[in-house]
Design an enzyme around this catalytic site. Structure first.
Site, PDB file in Angstrom:
ATOM      1  N   ASP A 132       0.864  -1.172   0.000  1.00  0.00           N
ATOM      2  CA  ASP A 132       0.000   0.000   0.000  1.00  0.00           C
ATOM      3  C   ASP A 132       0.908   1.232   0.000  1.00  0.00           C
ATOM      4  O   ASP A 132       2.113   1.123   0.287  1.00  0.00           O
ATOM      5  CB  ASP A 132      -0.887  -0.060   1.248  1.00  0.00           C
ATOM      6  CG  ASP A 132      -1.733   1.178   1.430  1.00  0.00           C
ATOM      7  OD1 ASP A 132      -2.337   1.634   0.436  1.00  0.00           O
ATOM      8  OD2 ASP A 132      -1.793   1.699   2.559  1.00  0.00           O
ATOM      9  N   ASP A 134      -0.265   5.063   0.955  1.00  0.00           N
ATOM     10  CA  ASP A 134      -0.557   6.050   1.996  1.00  0.00           C
ATOM     11  C   ASP A 134      -0.530   5.410   3.381  1.00  0.00           C
ATOM     12  O   ASP A 134      -1.177   4.386   3.622  1.00  0.00           O
ATOM     13  CB  ASP A 134      -1.925   6.684   1.741  1.00  0.00           C
ATOM     14  CG  ASP A 134      -1.963   7.464   0.438  1.00  0.00           C
ATOM     15  OD1 ASP A 134      -1.929   8.694   0.480  1.00  0.00           O
ATOM     16  OD2 ASP A 134      -2.008   6.816  -0.633  1.00  0.00           O
TER      17      ASP A 134
END
Length: 337
Positions: A132, A134
């Site tokens: 991922d 953020d």
């Protein structure tokens, strides 16, 4: 050496007793060097990010026994010079998995982290890491930072929190949030893109993985300009993220094309695994939010990093604090070839 004898050792004395990379078991009040099978079929528990005394070693072994993880051997090892030595415990039998929240609740007050893994990936073999972006590869949520520029941070952050906690469908939440960003100048997006703060440890982690020919990718519910900047900073192989629409050098408040949601993240991982012809064991996914759980479940090893409690609870393992370089503890267990 009995557990009672262990408890009297300081961390310095314990370090002197345990050679790095050597496996031991205790028998007839003695600490006896041993070896593991070349293809161990049991379970591993790894204690790291602590200064381990004999008392802590005894406490960990007793705690694991209470969780039906009976330690048959243990070792002290150091995956990388920038990381402190860790303790790895091996159980010959496949005991029930221990909830990562339970592991964290035990370890955190004692000043270390504890994870459990079976058939961990092997750093020295070709592997895949899908991450991922953020709050995982970078320390911020880009959409929240854009919202600050538009003075709608509170509105957007509230929707973000609901989505990451799994209380709101991600695609729906994304459209709601992006709609509030209409009118933001592209120059401000570029300014934010050029000042992204990387998560501590992620750059060195990626360098180590690339040295061992791992394939590195981002699958993000965030946005392409930022993902491409992270790709450049970390020398990643590819990125998958959402496309913001611009008109007259301003955000329109719309997202173009397929949304990279929880299911699509898992699709990215699966497609890369097939393209690279990798066994599932050699795939790793890391993330912090509920929309990472499907991807993490599809990987051989899914790790919550600085994750929300729901994510930690459902992950296979969790790094709850500190550098992401600590992922190497899970990839470098001694004697696993």
């Amino acid at each position: 050496m009995t557990l009672e004898r262990f408890a009297s050792l300081s961390s310095e004395q314990l370090s002197a007793q345990l050679s790095l990379g050597m496996w031991y078991h205790y028998q007839d009040a003695l600490l006896v060097p041993t070896s593991l099978p070349t293809d161990p079929q049991g379970m591993f528990s790894i204690a790291f990010a602590g200064d381990f005394s004999g008392q802590q070693l005894a406490n960990i072994i007793n705690f694991l026994a209470q969780q039906q993880f009976i330690v048959s051997a243990f070792c002290r090892y150091q995956p990388e010079p920038n990381l402190s030595p860790a303790l790895c415990f091996y159980s010959e039998t496949l005991s029930p998995s221990i909830n990562p929240l339970v592991l964290n609740e035990f370890a955190h007050p004692l000043g270390f982290q504890l994870v459990q893994v079976s058939k961990p990936p092997i750093l020295t073999k070709l592997g895949l890491l899908v991450m991922d972006m953020d709050s995982t590869a970078i320390t911020i949520e880009c959409i929240d930072e854009i919202a600050r520029l538009a003075d709608v941070y509170d509105d957007v952050a509230a929707v973000t929190a609901q989505a990451m906690a799994g209380k709101l469908d991600f695609s729906e939440s994304l459209h709601q949030r992006v709609a509030k960003l209409a009118g933001i100048e592209q120059s401000l997006i570029d300014e934010l893109k050029n000042s992204l703060p990387l998560m501590p440890g992620i750059k060195v982690l990626c360098q180590v993985l690339k040295q061992h020919n791992w394939y590195l990718a981002i699958a993000s519910g965030g946005f392409v300009p930022f993902a491409e900047q992270v790709q450049k900073l970390l020398e990643l192989d590819e990125v998958h993220a959402n496309v913001l629409e611009f008109k007259d050098n301003k955000l329109t408040g719309k997202v173009l094309g397929m949304i990279v949601d929880a299911q699509q993240k898992a699709v990215v991982l699966s497609q890369l695994q097939q393209r690279l012809n990798l066994p599932t064991q050699q795939t790793v996914a890391i993330g912090d939010g509920a929309n990472d759980l499907t991807m993490m479940a599809a990987a051989g090893l899914g790790v919550a990093v600085h994750g929300k409690p729901k994510v930690v609870e459902q992950a296979q393992a969790a790094i709850c604090q500190g550098s992401l370089l600590q992922l190497l503890y899970l990839l470098t267990i001694p004697v696993i070839k």
